[in-house]
Design a protein around this motif. Sequence first.
Motif, PDB file in Angstrom:
ATOM      1  N   GLN A  14       0.829  -1.204   0.000  1.00  0.00           N
ATOM      2  CA  GLN A  14       0.000   0.000   0.000  1.00  0.00           C
ATOM      3  C   GLN A  14       0.869   1.261   0.000  1.00  0.00           C
ATOM      4  OE1 GLN A  14      -2.622  -0.346   3.376  1.00  0.00           O
ATOM      5  NE2 GLN A  14      -4.083  -1.650   2.287  1.00  0.00           N
ATOM      6  N   LYS A  15       1.920   1.228   0.779  1.00  0.00           N
ATOM      7  CA  LYS A  15       2.823   2.373   0.831  1.00  0.00           C
ATOM      8  C   LYS A  15       3.520   2.567  -0.508  1.00  0.00           C
ATOM      9  CE  LYS A  15       6.666   4.289   3.543  1.00  0.00           C
ATOM     10  NZ  LYS A  15       7.596   4.048   4.679  1.00  0.00           N
ATOM     11  N   PHE A  16       3.887   1.475  -1.158  1.00  0.00           N
ATOM     12  CA  PHE A  16       4.548   1.568  -2.456  1.00  0.00           C
ATOM     13  C   PHE A  16       3.611   2.165  -3.505  1.00  0.00           C
ATOM     14  CE2 PHE A  16       5.220  -0.328  -6.661  1.00  0.00           C
ATOM     15  CZ  PHE A  16       6.511   0.115  -6.931  1.00  0.00           C
TER      16      PHE A  16
ATOM     17  N   ALA B 257       1.090   4.135  -3.036  1.00  0.00           N
ATOM     18  CA  ALA B 257       0.906   5.549  -2.742  1.00  0.00           C
ATOM     19  C   ALA B 257       2.157   6.347  -3.107  1.00  0.00           C
ATOM     20  CB  ALA B 257       0.575   5.733  -1.258  1.00  0.00           C
ATOM     21  N   TRP B 258       3.314   5.721  -2.971  1.00  0.00           N
ATOM     22  CA  TRP B 258       4.590   6.369  -3.288  1.00  0.00           C
ATOM     23  C   TRP B 258       4.755   6.590  -4.784  1.00  0.00           C
ATOM     24  CZ3 TRP B 258       9.002   4.022  -5.669  1.00  0.00           C
ATOM     25  CH2 TRP B 258      10.188   4.770  -5.582  1.00  0.00           C
ATOM     26  N   ASP B 259       4.241   5.667  -5.596  1.00  0.00           N
ATOM     27  CA  ASP B 259       4.345   5.767  -7.058  1.00  0.00           C
ATOM     28  C   ASP B 259       3.195   6.634  -7.587  1.00  0.00           C
ATOM     29  OD1 ASP B 259       5.221   5.331  -9.667  1.00  0.00           O
ATOM     30  OD2 ASP B 259       4.046   3.490  -9.869  1.00  0.00           O
ATOM     31  N   LYS B 260       3.252   7.914  -7.293  1.00  0.00           N
ATOM     32  CA  LYS B 260       2.158   8.813  -7.651  1.00  0.00           C
ATOM     33  C   LYS B 260       2.010   8.992  -9.159  1.00  0.00           C
ATOM     34  CE  LYS B 260       2.522  11.441  -3.339  1.00  0.00           C
ATOM     35  NZ  LYS B 260       2.761  12.785  -2.727  1.00  0.00           N
TER      36      LYS B 260
ATOM     37  N   SER C 132       3.389   1.136 -11.691  1.00  0.00           N
ATOM     38  CA  SER C 132       2.228   0.455 -11.101  1.00  0.00           C
ATOM     39  C   SER C 132       0.922   0.974 -11.676  1.00  0.00           C
ATOM     40  CB  SER C 132       2.230   0.620  -9.568  1.00  0.00           C
ATOM     41  OG  SER C 132       2.118   1.986  -9.214  1.00  0.00           O
TER      42      SER C 132
ATOM     43  N   ASP D 231      12.958   2.099  -9.664  1.00  0.00           N
ATOM     44  CA  ASP D 231      12.281   2.679  -8.499  1.00  0.00           C
ATOM     45  C   ASP D 231      11.883   1.605  -7.493  1.00  0.00           C
ATOM     46  OD1 ASP D 231      12.568   5.119  -9.678  1.00  0.00           O
ATOM     47  OD2 ASP D 231      10.504   5.240 -10.424  1.00  0.00           O
TER      48      ASP D 231
ATOM     49  N   SER E 138      14.798   1.156  -5.352  1.00  0.00           N
ATOM     50  CA  SER E 138      14.958   2.323  -4.478  1.00  0.00           C
ATOM     51  C   SER E 138      13.984   2.255  -3.309  1.00  0.00           C
ATOM     52  CB  SER E 138      14.736   3.610  -5.275  1.00  0.00           C
ATOM     53  OG  SER E 138      15.679   3.714  -6.326  1.00  0.00           O
ATOM     54  N   PHE E 139      12.766   1.805  -3.586  1.00  0.00           N
ATOM     55  CA  PHE E 139      11.772   1.731  -2.519  1.00  0.00           C
ATOM     56  C   PHE E 139      12.081   0.597  -1.548  1.00  0.00           C
ATOM     57  CE2 PHE E 139       7.884  -0.055  -0.737  1.00  0.00           C
ATOM     58  CZ  PHE E 139       7.297   1.059  -0.173  1.00  0.00           C
TER      59      PHE E 139
END
Length: 237
Positions: free
Chosen positions: A119-121, A123-126, A131, A178, A181-182
């Motif tokens: 979920q965090k990933f 949200a991070w990939d805006k 994704s 990315d 990186s995440f």
Amino acid sequence: MASGQAHPLFEEESPQPSTSVQSPQVVADDEVPGPSVPWVDPSPQPQSLGMKKKTEWSEESEEEPEEELELERTPEPKDTWVVEMLCGLKMKLMRKRASSVLPEHHEAFNRLLEDPVIQKFLAWDKDLRVSDKYLLAMVIAYFSRAGLFSWQYQRIHFFLALYLASDMEEDNQAPKQDIFSFLYGKDYSRRPLFHKLRYQLICSMRWRMWVSPEEMEEIQAYDPEHWVWARDRALIS
């Protein structure tokens, strides 16, 4: 993993009736992974007698990819031919592709979407660089081809499938970095193991990495109101 099957023991015929019945014994050639194995459920799910276990592989798996190819797999679905049009005495046939995606693969995907790291990933990939809805649909397609039980898919399998989908579909290869990186930040020491597991995923799918646009649309049509299908780059560009 080696498979375990139940072998019932039969008593020899005797003229005297017997009132005791021996229970079946299970012969197992391997051990179930313990809690030390990351991202893999340590407790096996109930299985019926005679069902073969599917292969598990995780970050600590030491199995060679070549061994994956020797495992017994579920037969792949075969394409069928359907009548598309009748015109007098002429009949036009259309080849209908048999999809290997089952509801259980959608369920495994939805279960992983509840993982806080995933979920965090997302949200991070805006910008939806790695994704968007098509790459996520390919994750479900890869789940259907990898040969694991639905409950065996864990966080690492999601990222492996997503990396492979980006590798297959994106002309720009930079965005898939990315994911590293995440997950790992600037720690490069864990990347070789990630690539080893990625290769195991490819082997488990028998190198069937391409997903047709028709199959992506079919996967999305299973639950068209799902929130992940709104992750469309065309809507943010």
